[in-house]
Scaffold this motif. Structure first.
Motif, PDB file in Angstrom:
ATOM      1  N   TYR A 363       0.805  -1.212   0.000  1.00 14.38           N
ATOM      2  CA  TYR A 363       0.000   0.000   0.000  1.00 14.38           C
ATOM      3  C   TYR A 363       0.850   1.280   0.000  1.00 14.38           C
ATOM      4  CZ  TYR A 363      -3.327  -3.636   0.913  1.00 14.38           C
ATOM      5  OH  TYR A 363      -4.032  -4.774   0.815  1.00 14.38           O
ATOM      6  N   SER A 364       2.029   1.191  -0.640  1.00 16.47           N
ATOM      7  CA  SER A 364       2.841   2.396  -0.822  1.00 16.47           C
ATOM      8  C   SER A 364       3.230   2.462  -2.294  1.00 16.47           C
ATOM      9  CB  SER A 364       4.114   2.328   0.012  1.00 16.47           C
ATOM     10  OG  SER A 364       3.792   2.199   1.376  1.00 16.47           O
ATOM     11  N   GLN A 365       3.485   3.703  -2.728  1.00 19.21           N
ATOM     12  CA  GLN A 365       3.881   3.854  -4.119  1.00 19.21           C
ATOM     13  C   GLN A 365       5.344   3.446  -4.284  1.00 19.21           C
ATOM     14  OE1 GLN A 365       3.542   5.711  -1.531  1.00 19.21           O
ATOM     15  NE2 GLN A 365       2.570   7.597  -2.260  1.00 19.21           N
ATOM     16  N   ALA A 366       5.756   3.287  -5.518  1.00 13.00           N
ATOM     17  CA  ALA A 366       7.151   2.928  -5.782  1.00 13.00           C
ATOM     18  C   ALA A 366       8.057   4.015  -5.212  1.00 13.00           C
ATOM     19  CB  ALA A 366       7.366   2.799  -7.288  1.00 13.00           C
ATOM     20  N   GLY A 367       9.200   3.580  -4.701  1.00 18.81           N
ATOM     21  CA  GLY A 367      10.160   4.538  -4.171  1.00 18.81           C
ATOM     22  C   GLY A 367       9.845   5.031  -2.774  1.00 18.81           C
ATOM     23  N   ALA A 368       8.877   4.396  -2.103  1.00 21.72           N
ATOM     24  CA  ALA A 368       8.495   4.846  -0.765  1.00 21.72           C
ATOM     25  C   ALA A 368       9.544   4.464   0.278  1.00 21.72           C
ATOM     26  CB  ALA A 368       7.148   4.239  -0.395  1.00 21.72           C
ATOM     27  N   ASP A 369       9.395   5.102   1.484  1.00 22.65           N
ATOM     28  CA  ASP A 369      10.293   4.759   2.591  1.00 22.65           C
ATOM     29  C   ASP A 369       9.561   3.850   3.570  1.00 22.65           C
ATOM     30  OD1 ASP A 369      12.300   6.505   1.693  1.00 22.65           O
ATOM     31  OD2 ASP A 369      11.211   8.215   2.583  1.00 22.65           O
ATOM     32  N   ILE A 370      10.232   2.791   3.971  1.00 17.30           N
ATOM     33  CA  ILE A 370       9.682   1.921   5.010  1.00 17.30           C
ATOM     34  C   ILE A 370      10.724   1.765   6.098  1.00 17.30           C
ATOM     35  CG2 ILE A 370       8.855  -0.394   5.546  1.00 17.30           C
ATOM     36  CD1 ILE A 370       7.748  -0.586   2.758  1.00 17.30           C
ATOM     37  N   LYS A 371      10.262   1.965   7.353  1.00 20.54           N
ATOM     38  CA  LYS A 371      11.194   1.852   8.484  1.00 20.54           C
ATOM     39  C   LYS A 371      10.730   0.751   9.410  1.00 20.54           C
ATOM     40  CE  LYS A 371      12.670   6.600   8.942  1.00 20.54           C
ATOM     41  NZ  LYS A 371      11.990   7.776   9.470  1.00 20.54           N
ATOM     42  N   LEU A 372      11.689  -0.077   9.830  1.00 22.47           N
ATOM     43  CA  LEU A 372      11.420  -1.071  10.866  1.00 22.47           C
ATOM     44  C   LEU A 372      12.273  -0.681  12.057  1.00 22.47           C
ATOM     45  CD1 LEU A 372      10.361  -3.731  12.018  1.00 22.47           C
ATOM     46  CD2 LEU A 372      12.090  -4.927  10.706  1.00 22.47           C
ATOM     47  N   LYS A 373      11.592  -0.339  13.162  1.00 20.32           N
ATOM     48  CA  LYS A 373      12.343   0.117  14.331  1.00 20.32           C
ATOM     49  C   LYS A 373      12.028  -0.766  15.521  1.00 20.32           C
ATOM     50  CE  LYS A 373      10.746   4.416  14.074  1.00 20.32           C
ATOM     51  NZ  LYS A 373      10.506   5.815  14.433  1.00 20.32           N
ATOM     52  N   ALA A 374      13.029  -0.901  16.386  1.00 17.24           N
ATOM     53  CA  ALA A 374      12.795  -1.599  17.657  1.00 17.24           C
ATOM     54  C   ALA A 374      13.527  -0.833  18.733  1.00 17.24           C
ATOM     55  CB  ALA A 374      13.302  -3.024  17.570  1.00 17.24           C
ATOM     56  N   TRP A 375      12.884  -0.697  19.883  1.00 17.58           N
ATOM     57  CA  TRP A 375      13.555  -0.030  20.994  1.00 17.58           C
ATOM     58  C   TRP A 375      12.963  -0.516  22.302  1.00 17.58           C
ATOM     59  CZ3 TRP A 375       9.760   2.158  18.085  1.00 17.58           C
ATOM     60  CH2 TRP A 375       8.671   2.746  18.754  1.00 17.58           C
ATOM     61  N   GLN A 376      13.664  -0.112  23.328  1.00 19.42           N
ATOM     62  CA  GLN A 376      13.262  -0.569  24.640  1.00 19.42           C
ATOM     63  C   GLN A 376      12.802   0.635  25.432  1.00 19.42           C
ATOM     64  OE1 GLN A 376      16.267  -3.013  26.429  1.00 19.42           O
ATOM     65  NE2 GLN A 376      15.668  -2.289  28.448  1.00 19.42           N
ATOM     66  N   HIS A 377      11.644   0.507  26.055  1.00 18.98           N
ATOM     67  CA  HIS A 377      11.159   1.614  26.873  1.00 18.98           C
ATOM     68  C   HIS A 377      10.730   1.028  28.205  1.00 18.98           C
ATOM     69  CE1 HIS A 377       9.392   5.398  27.959  1.00 18.98           C
ATOM     70  NE2 HIS A 377       8.246   4.816  28.205  1.00 18.98           N
ATOM     71  N   LYS A 378      11.405   1.441  29.257  1.00 13.45           N
ATOM     72  CA  LYS A 378      11.197   0.837  30.582  1.00 13.45           C
ATOM     73  C   LYS A 378      11.313  -0.683  30.454  1.00 13.45           C
ATOM     74  CE  LYS A 378       8.646   4.651  32.496  1.00 13.45           C
ATOM     75  NZ  LYS A 378       7.308   5.221  32.661  1.00 13.45           N
ATOM     76  N   LYS A 379      10.234  -1.404  30.807  1.00 15.61           N
ATOM     77  CA  LYS A 379      10.363  -2.865  30.742  1.00 15.61           C
ATOM     78  C   LYS A 379       9.764  -3.431  29.467  1.00 15.61           C
ATOM     79  CE  LYS A 379      10.926  -4.540  35.372  1.00 15.61           C
ATOM     80  NZ  LYS A 379      10.421  -5.428  36.407  1.00 15.61           N
ATOM     81  N   SER A 380       9.352  -2.558  28.537  1.00 12.29           N
ATOM     82  CA  SER A 380       8.683  -3.046  27.331  1.00 12.29           C
ATOM     83  C   SER A 380       9.598  -2.923  26.117  1.00 12.29           C
ATOM     84  CB  SER A 380       7.429  -2.224  27.074  1.00 12.29           C
ATOM     85  OG  SER A 380       6.664  -2.132  28.245  1.00 12.29           O
ATOM     86  N   ILE A 381       9.319  -3.829  25.170  1.00 15.27           N
ATOM     87  CA  ILE A 381      10.011  -3.740  23.879  1.00 15.27           C
ATOM     88  C   ILE A 381       8.991  -3.239  22.861  1.00 15.27           C
ATOM     89  CG2 ILE A 381      11.169  -5.035  22.063  1.00 15.27           C
ATOM     90  CD1 ILE A 381      12.819  -5.078  24.518  1.00 15.27           C
ATOM     91  N   HIS A 382       9.378  -2.205  22.135  1.00 12.72           N
ATOM     92  CA  HIS A 382       8.496  -1.659  21.111  1.00 12.72           C
ATOM     93  C   HIS A 382       9.058  -2.007  19.739  1.00 12.72           C
ATOM     94  CE1 HIS A 382       6.313   1.317  23.812  1.00 12.72           C
ATOM     95  NE2 HIS A 382       7.178   0.713  24.594  1.00 12.72           N
ATOM     96  N   ILE A 383       8.172  -2.402  18.836  1.00 13.22           N
ATOM     97  CA  ILE A 383       8.576  -2.647  17.450  1.00 13.22           C
ATOM     98  C   ILE A 383       7.615  -1.847  16.584  1.00 13.22           C
ATOM     99  CG2 ILE A 383       8.812  -4.346  15.616  1.00 13.22           C
ATOM    100  CD1 ILE A 383       9.222  -6.455  17.825  1.00 13.22           C
ATOM    101  N   SER A 384       8.161  -1.055  15.651  1.00  7.36           N
ATOM    102  CA  SER A 384       7.240  -0.286  14.822  1.00  7.36           C
ATOM    103  C   SER A 384       7.591  -0.444  13.350  1.00  7.36           C
ATOM    104  CB  SER A 384       7.237   1.175  15.262  1.00  7.36           C
ATOM    105  OG  SER A 384       7.696   2.005  14.235  1.00  7.36           O
ATOM    106  N   ILE A 385       6.538  -0.510  12.527  1.00  7.55           N
ATOM    107  CA  ILE A 385       6.711  -0.578  11.075  1.00  7.55           C
ATOM    108  C   ILE A 385       6.027   0.655  10.500  1.00  7.55           C
ATOM    109  CG2 ILE A 385       6.061  -1.820   8.968  1.00  7.55           C
ATOM    110  CD1 ILE A 385       6.254  -3.905  11.937  1.00  7.55           C
ATOM    111  N   GLN A 386       6.803   1.451   9.833  1.00  5.99           N
ATOM    112  CA  GLN A 386       6.306   2.756   9.402  1.00  5.99           C
ATOM    113  C   GLN A 386       6.494   2.895   7.900  1.00  5.99           C
ATOM    114  OE1 GLN A 386       8.363   5.786  11.505  1.00  5.99           O
ATOM    115  NE2 GLN A 386       6.968   7.410  10.843  1.00  5.99           N
ATOM    116  N   ASP A 387       5.484   3.424   7.233  1.00  6.31           N
ATOM    117  CA  ASP A 387       5.655   3.687   5.801  1.00  6.31           C
ATOM    118  C   ASP A 387       5.093   5.058   5.481  1.00  6.31           C
ATOM    119  OD1 ASP A 387       2.825   3.614   4.907  1.00  6.31           O
ATOM    120  OD2 ASP A 387       2.939   1.524   5.580  1.00  6.31           O
ATOM    121  N   ASN A 388       5.433   5.579   4.319  1.00  2.78           N
ATOM    122  CA  ASN A 388       4.828   6.851   3.898  1.00  2.78           C
ATOM    123  C   ASN A 388       3.945   6.618   2.685  1.00  2.78           C
ATOM    124  OD1 ASN A 388       6.850   6.352   2.126  1.00  2.78           O
ATOM    125  ND2 ASN A 388       7.764   8.399   2.179  1.00  2.78           N
TER     126      ASN A 388
END
Ligand SMILES: Nc1ncnc2c1ncn2[C@@H]1O[C@H](COP(=O)(O)OP(=O)(O)O)[C@@H](O)[C@H]1O
Ligand SMILES: [Mg+2]
Length: 458
Positions: A363-388
């Motif tokens: 669901y993104s056009q050609a040449g789009a940016d996609i980010k896969l991020k992971a980080w730790q916040h306090k005792k939780s692990i966050h994973i995010s998938i972001q697109d434009n």
């Protein structure tokens, strides 16, 4: 059901009746005994007061005086000398003679009871010794007819009987109301549940009480609502499945017919065969995803958590997807620090991330940016998938996790979407006990964030 109210009623009645009987029995006995004891004490006291007078003036005149006093009262007196010879008596003493028993051993000045068997004997009796200068000279015997005690007990019995009847009647009335109060709602609930078992899920139970019965009624109502919802959902799901399966099959059959029947130029033939292959792929994806969902729905599905080092895990996935990224000219960035660990089922986690990345690519056009991020916040692990990419209309965000839900049915179809991907993701995330949040803006992009709470066991 009526049997229950009868059983309850009889049980209550027996218990209460038994309690009342035992209580009344002891009460009755206690009252009678204490009454007789009082009478005996009074009799003894009267005897003792005669004795006191006689000790002062022991002569015929005093004796006659005492006897005269008693002849006017309810009680009787007999005065004997120390050998038991009757000196005087206030009434005909023939019937009293048998009580004139001299004590075997010396008795105290307080005297003692000669007869207290009020139940069987016509009289109760006491004896008081008359002593002058420490010398025993006479005895005062006092008598009281037990008829008075008997009539007293008789009166008591009548009162008790009345009280007994009243309490029995009251208990019966109370029991009738009580057992009705219990069995009536039960009866209604039984009707409701038998309706449920017949497949009528719209039962309503007016809740009258906030006790356990009320709770039960509430639970039954909730159950019926849930069943109703499940039934509807299942019907819709089945309808969707048959629709989703039929569409690719229609294409396949249609184009196969054309290719088979007509003589077509090679180019066109190729085109139709490609469609057939595409639709076949779609079908097999659809069936695989349906099978995944079915497995999750069945409770046999189990999550096998293990410690995953996220960075190498994501790097491996990036390599797997690199071809897909290249094809669409996608700019992929992985932001994941070293040594972030998570407790998860690696196969399922991969399935979750792949599904989300697949959506971002699709669901993104050609040449789009996609980010896969992971980080730790306090005792939780966050994973995010972001697109434009093209984003999701705000109203539809809550719906995209529904089975077969696609934002633009026709367009996503051409992209090969089944609408099951996010439904699977949601189930898998839930099975991990994790959270899932979607932020999206139309024509701006989408971010899906996973939060694994307290997974930080290093
Ligand atoms: N990253 C995204 N950007 C825009 N729309 C999305 C994105 N992810 C999901 N969607 C919308 O949500 C719908 C449901 O997604 P999904 O359940 O994965 O089905 P599918 O990918 O098979 O279409 C998609 O059809 C799409 O319309
Ligand atoms: Mg998808």
């Amino acid at each position: 059901m009526k049997k229950l109210s009868i059983k309850l009623g009889i049980l209550f009645f027996l218990i209460i009746f038994g309690l009342i009987t035992v209580m009344f029995f002891f009460l009755h006995m206690g009252i009678a005994e204490s009454r007789v004891e009082e009478e005996l004490k009074a009799l003894q006291a009267r005897g003792n007061s005669h004795r006191a007078i006689l000790e002062k003036h022991f002569n015929k005149e005093t004796i006659d005086h005492v006897v005269l006093m008693e002849s006017e009262s309810m009680t009787d007196v007999i005065i004997t000398n120390k050998n038991g010879k009757v000196l005087n008596s206030s009434s005909e003493f023939a019937s009293l003679k048998k009580y004139l028993k001299l004590p075997a051993s010396p008795i105290t000045a307080e005297g003692q009871i000669v007869e207290d068997n009020w139940k069987d004997e016509p009289y109760i009796a006491t004896i008081s010794p008359v002593e002058v200068n420490g010398q025993l000279i006479a005895y005062v015997f006092m008598f009281e007819n037990t008829a008075s005690v008997h009539s007293l007990i008789q009166g008591l019995n009548e009162h008790f009987l009345l009280a007994g009847w009243i309490s029995v009647c009251l208990t019966i009335i109370i029991i009738i109301f009580l057992s009705k109060g219990i069995t009536k709602p039960l009866l209604k609930m039984k009707e409701a549940t038998s309706q449920l078992s017949k497949g009528q899920f719209s039962v309503s139970l007016p809740i009258a009480s906030d006790d356990e019965l009320g709770d039960l009624a509430k639970s039954i109502e909730l159950l019926s609502r849930d069943l109703n919802y499940l039934k509807q959902e299942r019907n819709e799901f089945l309808a969707s499945i048959s629709h989703e399966l039929r569409t690719p099959l229609t294409y396949i059959k249609g184009y196969a017919d054309i290719v088979q029947k007509r003589k077509l130029p090679d180019e066109e033939r190729e085109k139709y065969l490609n469609i057939i292959v595409e639709e076949t792929n779609r079908l097999s994806v659809l069936i695989k995803e349906l099978f995944d969902l079915a497995k999750i729905d069945q409770n046999s599905f189990a999550i096998q958590k293990e410690r995953i080092d996220l960075r190498p895990f994501f790097t491996k996935m990036e390599q797997k997807l690199s071809l897909a990224f290249q094809e669409k000219g996608i700019n992929f960035t992985l932001q994941c620090p070293q040594n972030i660990f998570i407790q998860a089922d690696p196969l399922r986690l991969e399935q979750i991330i792949l599904n989300l990345l697949d959506n971002s690519i699709k669901y993104s056009q050609a040449g789009a940016d996609i980010k896969l991020k992971a980080w730790q916040h306090k005792k939780s692990i966050h994973i995010s998938i972001q697109d434009n990419g093209k984003g999701i209309p705000e109203k539809e965000i809550p719906l995209i996790f529904n089975r077969f839900y696609r934002v633009e049915k026709s367009r996503t179809r051409s992209l090969g979407g089944t609408g099951l991907g996010l439904a699977i993701v949601k189930e898998l995330v839930q099975a991990h006990g994790a959270e899932l949040h979607v932020k999206s803006k139309e024509n701006a992009g989408t971010e899906v964030e996973l939060i694994f709470k307290g997974e930080l066991k290093q």
